[in-house]
Design a protein around this motif. Structure first.
Motif, PDB file in Angstrom:
ATOM      1  N   MET A 407     -51.538 -69.990  61.913  1.00  0.00           N
ATOM      2  CA  MET A 407     -52.526 -69.540  61.129  1.00  0.00           C
ATOM      3  C   MET A 407     -52.394 -69.948  59.788  1.00  0.00           C
ATOM      4  O   MET A 407     -53.401 -70.147  58.841  1.00  0.00           O
ATOM      5  CB  MET A 407     -52.672 -68.014  60.986  1.00  0.00           C
ATOM      6  N   ALA A 408     -51.078 -70.147  59.237  1.00  0.00           N
ATOM      7  CA  ALA A 408     -50.889 -70.697  57.746  1.00  0.00           C
ATOM      8  C   ALA A 408     -50.690 -72.045  57.888  1.00  0.00           C
ATOM      9  O   ALA A 408     -50.374 -72.787  56.777  1.00  0.00           O
ATOM     10  CB  ALA A 408     -49.431 -70.145  57.567  1.00  0.00           C
ATOM     11  N   GLY A 409     -50.820 -73.006  58.934  1.00  0.00           N
ATOM     12  CA  GLY A 409     -51.220 -74.430  58.975  1.00  0.00           C
ATOM     13  C   GLY A 409     -49.672 -75.015  59.478  1.00  0.00           C
ATOM     14  O   GLY A 409     -49.629 -76.161  59.458  1.00  0.00           O
ATOM     15  N   GLY A 410     -48.916 -74.300  60.176  1.00  0.00           N
ATOM     16  CA  GLY A 410     -47.449 -74.758  60.651  1.00  0.00           C
ATOM     17  C   GLY A 410     -47.631 -74.902  62.219  1.00  0.00           C
ATOM     18  O   GLY A 410     -48.722 -74.526  62.823  1.00  0.00           O
ATOM     19  N   SER A 411     -46.637 -75.047  62.742  1.00  0.00           N
ATOM     20  CA  SER A 411     -46.116 -75.109  64.173  1.00  0.00           C
ATOM     21  C   SER A 411     -45.142 -74.256  64.646  1.00  0.00           C
ATOM     22  O   SER A 411     -44.058 -74.086  63.645  1.00  0.00           O
ATOM     23  CB  SER A 411     -45.684 -76.266  64.535  1.00  0.00           C
ATOM     24  N   ALA A 412     -45.235 -73.284  65.337  1.00  0.00           N
ATOM     25  CA  ALA A 412     -43.922 -72.311  65.640  1.00  0.00           C
ATOM     26  C   ALA A 412     -42.733 -73.108  66.293  1.00  0.00           C
ATOM     27  O   ALA A 412     -42.990 -74.008  66.934  1.00  0.00           O
ATOM     28  CB  ALA A 412     -44.524 -71.474  67.018  1.00  0.00           C
ATOM     29  N   PRO A 413     -41.530 -72.930  65.651  1.00  0.00           N
ATOM     30  CA  PRO A 413     -40.369 -73.646  66.119  1.00  0.00           C
ATOM     31  C   PRO A 413     -40.015 -73.103  67.393  1.00  0.00           C
ATOM     32  O   PRO A 413     -40.502 -72.324  67.991  1.00  0.00           O
ATOM     33  CB  PRO A 413     -39.351 -72.949  65.037  1.00  0.00           C
TER      34      PRO A 413
END
Length: 560
Positions: A407-413
């Motif tokens: 949701m913050a614009g990243g990708s889950a590691p």
């Protein structure tokens, strides 16, 4: 001529507008959403209006219900281990207990494992945590923290802060009820500490309504003259449970599952409420219980009257703490609205697990039974989430971190075991390939005199399969070895019988009929066991490192 002049006039008129639009696009890029994650301790779904429990008619959470109605409500959100510290570790790491190493209340989350604030800082977020932390190590990966030491106090709580002295020696004293003080601290951070040029991620963690319940004095008369609806299973547990939770011929009901009634001789709610009683003594030592007390428990009419009296007081104390949480959430929302921050802020509300409020005559959590395993969870974000949305998609607390990162614009590691449900938030629809089950594991066998046998299991939308393996966690397969968790606080160091339980939630949502041995469910049992094997292997939640537990699993896996 007129046509040419008109074109020139139009061009002159529109040109500044085009420039201003271009400048606006250049100067005001799309701002990332702020994120506020609000979590109360032991706030169970029964104590809301939106979840339609027997307590909904009391309207215990009007402000939270309103917030939930402005976003999406999850009906099938579950904890993976219903106890404070492991749940919080799962939320911050996106991992199950064996992956993050936090299996019990002693587990700590060191700086290198505080993944969620780490990942959000990479995305440009300012991070903060206020209130209950309970993960022992310093929350150093947050830009700002002001957290309770351990469980913290309800009144005049101390807080640990970053300072000149090493953790945890920097202590700030406060005055007031913890729910009010925690909200005061959060509002102060929003007003005076946050960087207005950065999006923020704020974890706002209430202590309330963790037991033993202590409400702010202004709520002393709340519900004073109201009869609190009682669960039928508190008086008659029907066919809930198994030999693993009740013993042969119900012989273990006097020590398993801390109770509202005086059923549990070791820990029951009457002990807390009526300490001066000549009948009850606080926390009986199981070693002092005579053999003739291990008999089937039957509640007499007098005991029913007494249990009802205890229950009424117990629930009123609990709901008064809930009322304080609900009112303080409104304070926070009002501030966000006044400052124009509300619409661009993702607001999440949840509990760190569920809680038993007398169902099956149980108090506390720890169980895989629905009231302890289910978590309240709803999200408001008008930019992406349609108001009035509801879903029965299965999520668990390891899914929170991946979702917030996305949701913050990243990708889950990749090291996170949970899955992002961002698409469910934004569409209200469950993807076809979404998870169809969730895994649960409780390790702390018979700990803290609550008397909960160790167990694990799988929960789908229709079924719940639980295996009570009933063993202490020890470092050796020697059955006579001393268990290595004395701090769990038991003097009843014994194993309990292994047993299976199966509940058909479509027919039996209150889990009153264990159908594991019913031939009609033979195929269901076989399918769920296979799914359970695969889940445990995929999540690295097997017992390969605990041979004494694996031995019990092997011996009882095919029990009828």
């Amino acid at each position: 001529m007129y046509y040419k002049i008109s074109k020139l006039v139009f061009a002159a008129a529109i040109f500044p507008f085009l420039i201003s639009c271009e400048e606006k696009e250049t100067q005001e890029p799309q701002q990332k959403p702020n994120i506020i994650y609000i979590m109360a301790d032991d706030h169970t779904t029964q104590a809301f209006g939106i979840y339609g429990s027997r307590l909904a008619s009391l309207n215990p959470t009007p402000n939270l219900d309103k917030l939930a109605g402005e976003g999406i409500i999850f009906d099938n959100c579950f904890v993976n281990n219903s106890i404070c510290v492991p749940s919080r570790a799962a939320i911050l790491t996106g991992q199950n207990s064996q992956a993050n190493g936090v299996i019990d209340l002693e587990g700590e989350l060191t700086a290198d494992q505080q993944y969620l604030p780490k990942e959000l800082k990479k995305l440009g977020y300012q991070t903060a945590i206020v209130g209950k932390w309970h993960l022992h190590a310093e929350p150093s990966e947050f830009d700002y923290y002001k957290v309770l030491p351990g469980q913290g106090n309800y009144f005049d709580p101390d807080f640990l802060v970053r300072g000149e002295k090493p953790w945890p020696e920097n202590v700030v004293q406060t005055t007031g009820h913890s729910s009010d003080v925690i909200t005061d601290i959060t509002l102060d951070w929003l007003k005076n500490e946050r960087d207005p040029n950065k999006p923020f991620f704020l974890m706002h963690h209430f202590k309330a309504p963790h037991d033993d319940f202590e409400n702010a004095p202004r709520y002393d008369e709340y519900l004073a003259d109201t009869f609190i609806p009682e669960p039928e299973s508190m008086y008659d547990n029907a066919n809930n449970g198994s030999v693993g939770t009740r013993g042969k011929n119900d012989s273990l009901t006097r020590i398993i599952g801390s109770s509202v009634s005086s059923r549990n001789l070791v820990r029951n709610q009457a002990m807390n409420l009526y300490m001066d009683s000549t009948v009850y003594k606080q926390y009986r030592n199981p070693a002092e219980i005579s053999p003739n007390e291990y008999v089937k428990w039957e509640m007499s009419s007098d005991e029913k009257k007494h249990t009802s009296m205890v229950y009424q007081e117990y629930l009123k104390r609990y709901l008064r703490c809930v009322k304080g949480v609900d009112d303080n959430v409104k304070r926070l929302l009002d501030y966000l609205e006044e400052q124009g921050l509300l619409e661009n802020t993702i607001i999440i509300y949840t509990g760190d697990q569920g809680f038993m409020l007398g169902e099956h005559d149980y108090i506390d959590k720890r169980w895989m039974y629905e009231e302890a395993m289910r978590m309240p969870f709803f999200v408001r974000y008008p930019e992406k989430i349609k108001a009035g949305t509801r879903t029965d998609a299965i999520i668990n607390n390891t899914d929170f971190a991946p979702t917030l990162i996305e949701m913050a614009g990243g990708s889950a590691p990749e090291y996170m075991q949970g899955h992002s449900f961002k698409a469910i938030l934004e569409t209200g629809k469950e993807p076809e390939d979404w998870q169809k089950s969730t895994y649960y594991r409780y390790w702390m066998h018979m700990a803290h005199k609550h008397g909960n046998p160790a167990h694990f299991g799988i929960r789908t939308k229709q079924y719940k399969l639980i295996f009570f393996y009933g063993r202490y966690w020890v470092d050796t397969d020697d059955p006579n070895a001393k268990w290595n968790k004395e701090s769990w606080g038991n003097d009843f160091s014994r194993h309990t019988p292994a047993a299976w339980e199966l509940y058909d939630l479509s027919k039996d949502p209150n889990e009153m009929n264990n159908v594991y041995s019913d031939p009609a469910y033979k195929g269901v049992v076989a399918d769920l066991k296979q799914q359970l094997i695969e889940l445990r292997e995929n999540l690295n939640e097997t017992d390969k490192n605990y041979p004494h537990i694996q031995k019990v699993i092997d011996e009882h896996w095919n029990d009828k």
